[in-house]
Design a protein around this motif. Structure first.
Motif, mmCIF file in Angstrom:
data_model
loop_
_atom_site.group_PDB
_atom_site.id
_atom_site.type_symbol
_atom_site.label_atom_id
_atom_site.label_comp_id
_atom_site.label_asym_id
_atom_site.label_seq_id
_atom_site.Cartn_x
_atom_site.Cartn_y
_atom_site.Cartn_z
ATOM 1 N N GLY A 26 0.840 -1.187 0.000
ATOM 2 C CA GLY A 26 0.000 0.000 0.000
ATOM 3 C C GLY A 26 0.876 1.239 0.000
ATOM 4 O O GLY A 26 2.032 1.209 0.445
ATOM 5 N N HIS A 178 -2.825 -10.457 -1.544
ATOM 6 C CA HIS A 178 -2.343 -9.254 -2.235
ATOM 7 C C HIS A 178 -3.269 -8.784 -3.357
ATOM 8 O O HIS A 178 -2.941 -7.823 -4.061
ATOM 9 C CB HIS A 178 -0.948 -9.511 -2.819
ATOM 10 C CG HIS A 178 0.114 -9.715 -1.788
ATOM 11 N ND1 HIS A 178 0.263 -8.878 -0.703
ATOM 12 C CD2 HIS A 178 1.087 -10.656 -1.678
ATOM 13 C CE1 HIS A 178 1.285 -9.295 0.028
ATOM 14 N NE2 HIS A 178 1.795 -10.376 -0.531
ATOM 15 N N HIS A 181 -4.205 -5.069 -3.542
ATOM 16 C CA HIS A 181 -3.065 -4.191 -3.853
ATOM 17 C C HIS A 181 -2.710 -4.244 -5.336
ATOM 18 O O HIS A 181 -2.471 -3.216 -5.962
ATOM 19 C CB HIS A 181 -1.848 -4.585 -3.014
ATOM 20 C CG HIS A 181 -1.870 -4.034 -1.638
ATOM 21 N ND1 HIS A 181 -1.560 -4.779 -0.520
ATOM 22 C CD2 HIS A 181 -2.178 -2.801 -1.174
ATOM 23 C CE1 HIS A 181 -1.672 -4.027 0.550
ATOM 24 N NE2 HIS A 181 -2.052 -2.833 0.182
#
Length: 214
Positions: A26, A178, A181
């Motif tokens: 992030g 993930h 992201h």
């Protein structure tokens, strides 16, 4: 809205995302769970870069709920006045800091329900904190993910909740941690709202977006 891609196509998409960026991060600066909560709450209708500029000095002096309360509403407001909706956000940060001190011993809870009970913390913020700090495979759907999910067919849905469910249901388990992201970064820098950069897109042959740019 594109049709839902099949499992094998989605696996190939995230295999490529993983190869390009094995450990996506992030972009909000933080030093602990508390500053992450504050940063994400401040980022609503603001850019991560703008939040980072505002919090660079703030988090040096107020990196715990008690220190934020000691700084006070006026002191906090002065630090974040360059961020949109800063007055309401400052009030929320002070309120949530007080709740964390009073009810949680100054610690940030690691349940979605507890996080969402805090002022200024919605489902998206809670999911970001659960994912980034506690490594839970929760999916925080922002405008970038909503756009990419619907354009590509990775996770189509008419609402944020529908897109979140589609990600959870259709992205292979080994990519869940993930997933948001990779999708945020792809939506932020490649699959942008206006004039998406389709020629440079690493999944352009798999994406269902009918209006691909040449």
């Amino acid at each position: 809205m594109a049709k839902q891609l099949n499992y094998h196509t989605i696996r190939e998409i995230f295999t490529r995302f993983h190869a390009a960026e094995p450990e996506p991060k992030g972009e909000l600066d933080h030093v602990n769970a508390y500053t992450l909560v504050v940063a994400v709450a401040l980022s609503a209708q603001a850019t991560d870069a703008g939040v980072n500029r505002a919090t660079a000095e703030l988090f040096k002096i107020a990196d715990t709920p008690q220190k934020m309360l000691d700084l006070g509403l006026e002191g906090l407001t002065e630090h974040i006045k360059t961020i949109g909706l800063f007055r309401q956000k400052a009030k929320n940060v002070i309120k949530l800091s007080q709740i964390l001190v009073d009810d949680y011993g100054g610690e940030v809870p690691n349940s979605r329900a507890a996080l969402q009970s805090l002022p200024g913390v919605g489902r998206k913020t809670a999911n970001v904190v659960l994912n980034m700090w506690w490594q839970q495979p929760s999916q925080a759907v922002d405008t970038h993910i909503f756009r990419l999910g619907n354009r590509s067919g990775i996770a189509p849905g008419k609402t944020v909740e529908a897109v979140e469910r589609a990600i959870e249901d259709n992205i292979p388990a080994d990519f869940q941690l993930h997933a948001h992201h990779w999708m945020i970064l792809h939506g932020r820098y490649t699959c942008v709202a206006r004039k998406p950069k389709c020629p440079a897109c690493l999944i352009k042959d798999l994406c269902q977006f009918e209006e691909k740019t040449l």
